[in-house]
Design an enzyme around this catalytic site. Structure first.
Site, short mmCIF file in Angstrom:
data_model
loop_
_atom_site.label_atom_id
_atom_site.label_comp_id
_atom_site.label_asym_id
_atom_site.label_seq_id
_atom_site.Cartn_x
_atom_site.Cartn_y
_atom_site.Cartn_z
N SER A 172 0.90 -1.21 -0.04
CA SER A 172 -0.19 0.03 -0.14
C SER A 172 0.81 1.11 0.06
O SER A 172 2.01 1.22 0.11
CB SER A 172 -0.98 -0.03 1.35
OG SER A 172 -0.01 0.34 2.39
N LYS A 173 0.15 2.54 -0.13
CA LYS A 173 1.06 3.44 -0.20
C LYS A 173 2.06 3.82 1.08
O LYS A 173 3.07 4.64 1.05
CB LYS A 173 0.18 4.69 -0.24
CG LYS A 173 -0.60 4.90 -1.58
CD LYS A 173 -1.05 6.16 -1.82
CE LYS A 173 -1.74 6.23 -3.25
NZ LYS A 173 -2.81 7.04 -3.31
N ARG A 174 1.56 3.12 2.25
CA ARG A 174 2.44 3.26 3.20
C ARG A 174 3.82 2.57 3.24
O ARG A 174 4.94 2.97 3.73
CB ARG A 174 2.03 2.15 4.41
CG ARG A 174 1.32 2.90 5.61
CD ARG A 174 0.74 1.77 6.66
NE ARG A 174 0.59 0.39 6.02
CZ ARG A 174 0.98 -0.36 6.27
NH1 ARG A 174 2.17 -0.63 6.88
NH2 ARG A 174 0.64 -1.70 5.70
N HIS A 175 4.11 1.93 2.12
CA HIS A 175 5.12 1.43 1.93
C HIS A 175 6.19 1.90 0.73
O HIS A 175 6.97 1.80 0.28
CB HIS A 175 5.04 0.03 1.27
CG HIS A 175 4.47 -1.15 2.18
ND1 HIS A 175 3.22 -1.52 2.08
CD2 HIS A 175 4.99 -1.90 3.24
CE1 HIS A 175 3.01 -2.17 2.85
NE2 HIS A 175 4.11 -2.68 3.78
N GLY A 176 5.48 3.11 0.46
CA GLY A 176 6.24 4.13 -0.58
C GLY A 176 5.31 4.07 -1.99
O GLY A 176 4.17 3.75 -1.76
#
Ligand code: GLU
Length: 486
Positions: free
Chosen positions: A248-252
């Site tokens: 997800s966007k959390r990972h970049g």
């Protein structure tokens, strides 16, 4: 596994509700590789039935992303929304054959049933009450304009298929509720639209994310009820971040376009994505698109989730960068240099040969095109900034460094010619005279010339920079050291 029908017809079916996600791009790539290898057909279907969330912009982002990756599609793009009349016809057909029925239950009634089930601690499954209504009552309700949805009547038994990735998968039909296929506004639910379209597009293999496994038995039931044999299925693994959680966007960055902006080469991106759930066997990793086409096989698909490691992507990009020619790289680097104001188009054109040599010099040490831009900057007139770590490490004693660089400047000026051999001779002589290791001269000099601790070999730097710019950089370094010594 049964042999897939040849020549295969496969498709990528994204919903245009955002951008081209790396997971979607990976699924598109697998389908594309399979089609290209087998002489089959790769189709693109935009699943735009959700009018509220689908946008033209997002559709464009999908096209651009696929084009950038080099995944061209055959035949005209299919827009799912345009299939509405066929979706409705298929739903009517299922009503006529008795495979589906009208359900008049309102959302409030269904909620009440759901709550009753929860109170009994039962899992909720629609109890088919509308299927049991007398014919006359149904006719009466339809005639009086009472809204209804169309539900598929799930038969008894078990639904199974031989998945190209997972082997045999079976679902007991009793666990599948009579699912809705057409809403009361007569728009189709995903499972009906997908099956209707896949039949219409004569798809022979559905290769998609394994988050769709639970939809597959419903779709197989629909195929059969519509009088068609289902296609083959291959459910490819999800992509996870380094922490093992769904990417997800959390990972970049998760958009293909973000990697394009960061200076990742399309060849590296597809190489990296190909390894997200597929292996060519052995420990082979670096591949061109042509090699991947030749090596791709359904047998090489993996069940376990793939891990998206951006450091590995950068490493892979570095490998691809060093393998392509300066001529190929030039059109990717030039716009970035112009945009950053590092060079002008005239400048690059008038020194084209020098510029191509510079690209060859830099590409082997860079991980991304942006890295190359950063590393190219010192070779163009204009101020450079000194990396603070480089200054701390290599220019610890400001006064001594200033004096050293001064001596370097004099040695270079006295060198017989501006050639790697003469310059090396001059600097090695200087080291001998001063009784220091050559590295004690090269490292501070590198910082003065490039602002960085990593660069091509110091003599290559001097040659690419030329005497004038070298002198300018040395004078600037000198000024900087004097100013920061006080
Ligand atoms: N639109 C679906 C998705 O983006 C595609 C489903 C399918 O491939 O059948 O997940």
């Amino acid at each position: 596994m049964a042999t897939p029908v040849t020549p295969p017809r496969v498709r990528f079916a994204p919903s245009p509700t955002g951008y081209l996600h790396v997971g979607g791009a990976r699924t598109a790539l697998f389908n594309w590789l399979y089609a290209r290898q087998t002489g089959g057909t790769f189709l693109l279907r935009i699943e735009d039935t959700d009018k509220a969330r689908s946008t033209d912009e997002s559709e464009r982002a999908i096209f651009e992303g696929l084009e950038w990756l080099g995944l061209n599609w055959d035949e005209k793009v299919v827009h799912q929304a345009l299939g509405l009349p066929r979706h409705q016809r298929d739903a009517n057909f299922l009503l006529e054959t008795g495979a589906a029925y009208r359900c008049f239950c309102t959302a409030a009634e269904l909620d009440a049933l759901r709550q009753e089930a929860a109170a009994r601690k039962d899992s909720f499954k629609y109890d088919r009450r509308c299927d049991l209504l007398p014919r006359a009552e149904i006719a009466h309700r339809v005639q009086s304009g009472m809204p209804f949805v169309v539900r598929f009547r799930v038969p008894e038994g078990e639904t199974e298929w031989d998945d190209a990735v997972h082997g045999r998968i079976a679902f007991p039909n009793k666990d599948i509720e009579d699912f809705v296929i057409l809403r009361s506004d007569r728009t189709p639910i995903y499972n009906l639209a997908v099956v209707s379209d896949d039949i219409d597009m004569r798809i022979t293999l559905v290769m998609r994310g394994d988050d769709h496994i639970s939809n597959t038995p419903k779709q197989i039931l629909l195929y059969r009820a519509l009088g068609t044999e289902p296609p083959h299925f291959a459910h490819v693994p999800m992509i996870h971040g380094m922490d093992g959680k769904k990417l997800s966007k959390r990972h970049g960055a998760t958009a293909v376009a973000d990697y394009q902006k960061e200076g990742i080469l399309p060849s590296a991106m597809v190489n990296f994505l190909a390894l997200m759930g597929w292996s060519p066997g052995g420990d082979r990793e670096l591949m061109t698109l042509e090699e991947m086409i030749a090596l791709f096989s359904l047998e090489g698909l993996q069940k376990k989730a793939a891990i998206f490691d951006t450091r590995k992507l950068e490493w892979m990009n570095g490998q691809h960068l060093s393998r392509i020619s300066a001529m190929e790289l030039e059109p990717r680097l030039t716009p970035a240099l112009l945009e950053e104001g590092i060079a002008t188009a005239e400048m690059l054109e008038s020194r084209r040969e020098w510029y191509l040599e510079l690209i060859d010099l830099l590409k082997v040490r860079a991980r991304t095109v942006l890295d190359m831009v950063r590393q190219a900057a010192p070779f163009f007139a204009g101020e450079i900034t000194y990396d603070s770590d480089a200054v701390e490490k290599q220019w610890k004693d400001r006064a001594a460094t200033a004096e050293l660089l001064h001596a370097v400047q004099e040695s270079l000026a006295a060198a017989a010619a501006w050639t790697p051999e003469s310059l090396e001779q001059a600097l090695r002589d200087l080291a001998t005279t001063r009784g220091v290791a050559a590295g004690k001269i090269f490292q501070p000099l590198r910082v003065a010339l490039t602002g960085l601790t990593v660069s091509p070999g110091i003599f290559e730097v001097l040659i690419a920079m030329g005497p004038e710019l070298t002198n300018q950089r040395l004078r600037d370094a000198y000024e900087f050291l004097k100013a920061s010594a006080v």
